[in-house]
Motif scaffolding. Structure first.
Motif, PDB file in Angstrom:
ATOM      1  N   MET A  62       7.387  -5.400   5.303  1.00 22.75           N
ATOM      2  CA  MET A  62       6.944  -4.021   5.450  1.00 22.75           C
ATOM      3  C   MET A  62       7.709  -3.064   4.547  1.00 22.75           C
ATOM      4  O   MET A  62       7.405  -1.872   4.513  1.00 22.75           O
ATOM      5  CB  MET A  62       7.109  -3.587   6.907  1.00 22.75           C
ATOM      6  CG  MET A  62       6.381  -4.469   7.912  1.00 22.75           C
ATOM      7  SD  MET A  62       4.589  -4.315   7.792  1.00 22.75           S
ATOM      8  CE  MET A  62       4.368  -2.722   8.594  1.00 22.75           C
ATOM      9  N   LYS A  82      -5.809   0.638  13.418  1.00 20.07           N
ATOM     10  CA  LYS A  82      -5.332   0.109  12.153  1.00 20.07           C
ATOM     11  C   LYS A  82      -6.458   0.072  11.114  1.00 20.07           C
ATOM     12  O   LYS A  82      -7.490  -0.562  11.318  1.00 20.07           O
ATOM     13  CB  LYS A  82      -4.779  -1.305  12.335  1.00 20.07           C
ATOM     14  CG  LYS A  82      -3.551  -1.383  13.259  1.00 20.07           C
ATOM     15  CD  LYS A  82      -2.323  -0.788  12.603  1.00 20.07           C
ATOM     16  CE  LYS A  82      -1.065  -1.115  13.381  1.00 20.07           C
ATOM     17  NZ  LYS A  82      -1.045  -0.558  14.755  1.00 20.07           N
ATOM     18  N   ARG A 113      -0.034 -12.693   9.328  1.00 21.62           N
ATOM     19  CA  ARG A 113       1.389 -12.398   9.202  1.00 21.62           C
ATOM     20  C   ARG A 113       2.240 -13.656   9.093  1.00 21.62           C
ATOM     21  O   ARG A 113       3.157 -13.733   8.279  1.00 21.62           O
ATOM     22  CB  ARG A 113       1.818 -11.570  10.417  1.00 21.62           C
ATOM     23  CG  ARG A 113       3.230 -11.069  10.400  1.00 21.62           C
ATOM     24  CD  ARG A 113       3.556 -10.364  11.717  1.00 21.62           C
ATOM     25  NE  ARG A 113       2.529  -9.391  12.082  1.00 21.62           N
ATOM     26  CZ  ARG A 113       2.782  -8.103  12.286  1.00 21.62           C
ATOM     27  NH1 ARG A 113       3.997  -7.642  12.120  1.00 21.62           N
ATOM     28  NH2 ARG A 113       1.835  -7.278  12.657  1.00 21.62           N
ATOM     29  N   TYR A 166       0.829  -1.206   0.000  1.00 26.31           N
ATOM     30  CA  TYR A 166       0.000   0.000   0.000  1.00 26.31           C
ATOM     31  C   TYR A 166       0.864   1.257   0.000  1.00 26.31           C
ATOM     32  O   TYR A 166       1.999   1.264   0.490  1.00 26.31           O
ATOM     33  CB  TYR A 166      -0.893   0.002   1.230  1.00 26.31           C
ATOM     34  CG  TYR A 166      -1.798  -1.196   1.352  1.00 26.31           C
ATOM     35  CD1 TYR A 166      -3.036  -1.221   0.729  1.00 26.31           C
ATOM     36  CD2 TYR A 166      -1.408  -2.314   2.089  1.00 26.31           C
ATOM     37  CE1 TYR A 166      -3.880  -2.325   0.840  1.00 26.31           C
ATOM     38  CE2 TYR A 166      -2.234  -3.426   2.198  1.00 26.31           C
ATOM     39  CZ  TYR A 166      -3.468  -3.426   1.580  1.00 26.31           C
ATOM     40  OH  TYR A 166      -4.292  -4.508   1.687  1.00 26.31           O
ATOM     41  N   ILE A 195      -5.281  -0.632   7.855  1.00 33.72           N
ATOM     42  CA  ILE A 195      -4.653  -1.646   7.009  1.00 33.72           C
ATOM     43  C   ILE A 195      -3.809  -2.560   7.897  1.00 33.72           C
ATOM     44  O   ILE A 195      -2.583  -2.426   7.971  1.00 33.72           O
ATOM     45  CB  ILE A 195      -3.765  -1.008   5.922  1.00 33.72           C
ATOM     46  CG1 ILE A 195      -4.502   0.103   5.181  1.00 33.72           C
ATOM     47  CG2 ILE A 195      -3.282  -2.081   4.940  1.00 33.72           C
ATOM     48  CD1 ILE A 195      -5.629  -0.368   4.303  1.00 33.72           C
ATOM     49  N   PRO A 196      -4.425  -3.502   8.597  1.00 32.94           N
ATOM     50  CA  PRO A 196      -3.631  -4.424   9.410  1.00 32.94           C
ATOM     51  C   PRO A 196      -2.926  -5.447   8.522  1.00 32.94           C
ATOM     52  O   PRO A 196      -3.368  -5.719   7.400  1.00 32.94           O
ATOM     53  CB  PRO A 196      -4.673  -5.096  10.306  1.00 32.94           C
ATOM     54  CG  PRO A 196      -5.928  -5.072   9.472  1.00 32.94           C
ATOM     55  CD  PRO A 196      -5.872  -3.803   8.667  1.00 32.94           C
ATOM     56  N   LEU A 197      -1.834  -6.006   9.005  1.00 34.72           N
ATOM     57  CA  LEU A 197      -1.143  -7.062   8.270  1.00 34.72           C
ATOM     58  C   LEU A 197      -1.878  -8.371   8.530  1.00 34.72           C
ATOM     59  O   LEU A 197      -1.825  -8.932   9.615  1.00 34.72           O
ATOM     60  CB  LEU A 197       0.313  -7.172   8.715  1.00 34.72           C
ATOM     61  CG  LEU A 197       1.168  -8.191   7.958  1.00 34.72           C
ATOM     62  CD1 LEU A 197       1.186  -7.882   6.467  1.00 34.72           C
ATOM     63  CD2 LEU A 197       2.587  -8.222   8.496  1.00 34.72           C
ATOM     64  N   GLU A 198      -2.585  -8.870   7.493  1.00 36.95           N
ATOM     65  CA  GLU A 198      -3.390 -10.071   7.656  1.00 36.95           C
ATOM     66  C   GLU A 198      -2.512 -11.318   7.717  1.00 36.95           C
ATOM     67  O   GLU A 198      -1.581 -11.469   6.935  1.00 36.95           O
ATOM     68  CB  GLU A 198      -4.369 -10.206   6.499  1.00 36.95           C
ATOM     69  CG  GLU A 198      -5.431  -9.127   6.433  1.00 36.95           C
ATOM     70  CD  GLU A 198      -6.386  -9.373   5.296  1.00 36.95           C
ATOM     71  OE1 GLU A 198      -7.462  -9.945   5.542  1.00 36.95           O
ATOM     72  OE2 GLU A 198      -6.056  -9.018   4.159  1.00 36.95           O
ATOM     73  N   ALA A 210       1.494  -3.179   5.286  1.00 33.89           N
ATOM     74  CA  ALA A 210       0.632  -2.891   6.430  1.00 33.89           C
ATOM     75  C   ALA A 210       1.103  -1.634   7.135  1.00 33.89           C
ATOM     76  O   ALA A 210       2.222  -1.156   6.924  1.00 33.89           O
ATOM     77  CB  ALA A 210       0.628  -4.064   7.417  1.00 33.89           C
ATOM     78  N   GLU A 211       0.253  -1.123   7.993  1.00 39.84           N
ATOM     79  CA  GLU A 211       0.630   0.008   8.835  1.00 39.84           C
ATOM     80  C   GLU A 211       1.594  -0.455   9.923  1.00 39.84           C
ATOM     81  O   GLU A 211       1.511  -1.587  10.410  1.00 39.84           O
ATOM     82  CB  GLU A 211      -0.620   0.617   9.465  1.00 39.84           C
ATOM     83  CG  GLU A 211      -1.540   1.253   8.427  1.00 39.84           C
ATOM     84  CD  GLU A 211      -2.897   1.624   8.998  1.00 39.84           C
ATOM     85  OE1 GLU A 211      -3.148   2.811   9.195  1.00 39.84           O
ATOM     86  OE2 GLU A 211      -3.694   0.705   9.239  1.00 39.84           O
ATOM     87  N   CYS A 215      -0.055   3.837   5.701  1.00 37.63           N
ATOM     88  CA  CYS A 215       0.889   3.181   4.793  1.00 37.63           C
ATOM     89  C   CYS A 215       1.510   4.225   3.873  1.00 37.63           C
ATOM     90  O   CYS A 215       0.824   4.781   3.011  1.00 37.63           O
ATOM     91  CB  CYS A 215       0.179   2.112   3.975  1.00 37.63           C
ATOM     92  SG  CYS A 215      -0.445   0.731   4.947  1.00 37.63           S
TER      93      CYS A 215
END
Length: 524
Positions: free
Chosen positions: A469, A442, A449, A351, A444-447, A433-434, A357
């Motif tokens: 990241m 958040k 991980r 992103y 845009i969380p990291l789905e 992700a943020e 992001c």
């Protein structure tokens, strides 16, 4: 939801002479149906009056198993209906209405033009939450406030019926919907909010309304621009490859635009074979071919278990059927990472200028390889920055690992499927992700991980999580077999065309020209 006349067609695409059947429910009759082609202009091709439609209940599992409504009306595709996206509007006697679509394709080999635009209809299906849920979340519960965002994501479904309507804020958004981007760089201490707060407060969209469908979005922008410029392009859909794996026969160039995220095995290998045998492929898209899906029930149900594929897809447990299961296309079990034919992957991009992001990112490409054929006669030079005023780079972007050669230019630095002969033209930072250091909620969380790190790097470690990241949006091209690929690397490319950015327009003309398209008439 029950106050409107609701409906869905039996087909995603049709050719001249084909019958299109609608299944519908309406609170009152008679109803009318308007059929219009949407491109540079809206052209009504048919209107049918006095259609009697009964009211039918909405099943609790409509999102998974469809509505099961009876046939309400059929019409035949006219011989003079041009290939393209067609809007279907069903209106009740009180003026309430809802909209759906189908695509008219060109099955006449004698009249096919050189290029086909493949509408991202699998992505439409994945985001469709009519009935409550989609492949991302229990959207109805989220909007009702009965679950948290994390709980709503746990309610995502892996079986999605095509036989249902679309939520209208997603499918036919009101007014001028904002893009999925922070329009301005983040100020000191500011929590950046994507899009338009005023528009969101007025229309109350869900978090999933902006990511898919045609009207007032990426493909619509591209259709309008190409027609205004004088290019002739045929239209196909993702779904056509389920019926006809040879759907690209007769074309020299295929392209996708905007957000072509979900691809089936039939589509993936048909397109890759097309390129290998000498076809050209253009991706004016980001997050392209990221999720592997399949269609069941004679093309009525899309299976997309996504992150949960290893646990929830019934084909995963048996090694003999695992190749047909659903997950990331880059999953090592499939041995077919998307970068193999695209050159790039969202795994190495991410992103930019959305929420936190790259919130102060340039929203622009920095030019590196200024002697690349795509930049011919653009007046661009090494280090130039293009598109920041659009903004050009936002939402989702594809990239590759980067290293620098002795000539000072960026080169592909490995990565799943990334070809060694990839020519990097331009790039800018992106992230998946943020940051965990962000003080804000958040967006845009990291789905998943652990799964994402394991797929991308082979092992889940803190160092590898850090690498996730630090990606890049990349513009690139390469030779693939006997064919050639140009990848713009971002969902937002067409907004450079909409803004009439001279650099983005000229690069687009260069790409289309190299791949065999010519302008029949010049736009003003």
């Amino acid at each position: 939801m029950t106050d409107n006349p609701w409906f869905y067609p039996d087909k995603v695409s049709a050719a001249a002479g084909d019958a299109v059947t609608l299944f519908a429910s309406a609170p009152a009759s008679p109803c009318s149906l308007t059929v219009s082609r949407i491109g540079a202009e809206v052209k009504q091709v048919a209107k049918f009056e006095n259609i009697t439609i009964d009211h039918h209940d909405i099943p609790d599992d409509a999102d998974v198993n469809g509505c099961g409504w009876p046939e309400a009306f059929s019409f035949e595709v006219g011989a003079d209906w041009s290939t393209g996206y067609y809007d279907l509007t069903l209106a009740g006697p009180d003026g309430t209405k809802s909209q759906h679509f189908f695509c008219v394709r060109n099955d006449d080999g004698a009249t096919k033009v050189k290029a086909a635009l493949i509408l991202s209809t699998n992505t439409y299906a994945a985001y469709n939450y009519w009935g409550g849920r989609n492949s991302y979340a229990d959207v109805a519960a989220l909007m009702a406030g009965t679950v948290t965002p994390d709980e709503s994501r746990a309610g995502a479904i892996g079986r999605l019926s095509r036989m249902r309507p679309y939520p209208q804020t997603m499918f036919a958004p009101p007014a001028d919907p904002p893009r999925l981007i922070n329009y301005e760089p983040r100020d000191v201490g500011e929590m950046p909010i994507p899009g338009s707060l005023e528009w969101m407060q007025k229309y109350q969209p869900t978090p999933y309304d902006g990511s898919a469908c045609f009207l007032k979005k990426w493909e619509h922008v591209f259709a309008r621009w190409t027609e205004e410029q004088g290019y002739e392009i045929d239209y196909l859909t993702d779904h056509d490859f389920e019926v006809n794996p040879d759907a690209l026969n007769g074309y020299e160039t295929a392209m996708v635009v905007g957000h072509s995220e979900y691809w089936s095995v039939s589509q993936r290998f048909a397109v890759e074979h097309f390129i290998q045998q000498g076809g050209h492929f253009i991706s004016f898209s980001g997050n392209t071919c990221y999720w592997k899906v399949r269609w069941e029930d004679d093309g009525q149900t899309m299976i997309a278990h996504k992150w949960a594929g290893e646990d929830n897809d019934p084909l995963w447990a048996n090694p003999s059927t695992r190749k047909d299961a659903t997950h990331l296309w880059s999953h090592p079990e499939f041995e077919a990472p998307e970068a193999r034919f695209l050159g790039l992957s969202f795994l190495y991009g991410g992103y930019h200028r959305i929420a936190m992001c790259a919130a102060r990112g340039s929203a622009a490409f920095t030019i590196y390889n200024d002697e690349h054929w795509a930049l011919e006669d653009t007046d661009l030079y090494y280090g130039d920055v293009i598109g920041g005023d659009v903004p050009l780079i936002g939402y989702e972007n594809d990239g590759c690992p980067i290293q620098f050669g002795e000539d000072g230019l960026p080169k592909p630095g490995g990565g799943l499927g990334v070809p060694e002969n990839l020519e990097i033209i331009a790039m800018t930072p992106a992230t998946l992700a943020e940051s965990d250091r962000s003080p804000f909620p958040k967006v845009i969380p990291l789905e998943d991980r652990e799964i994402l790190t394991r797929v991308t790097f082979g092992k889940d470690t803190p160092d590898n999580r850090g690498k996730l990241m630090r990606g890049h949006a990349v513009m690139a091209s390469f030779r693939c077999g006997k064919g050639e690929v140009f990848n713009a690397g971002t969902t937002e490319w067409v907004h450079g065309l909409r803004a009439r950015n001279p650099f983005i327009e000229k690069i687009t003309h260069n790409v289309l020209s190299r791949f065999g398209l010519s302008i029949e008439k010049h736009g003003e």
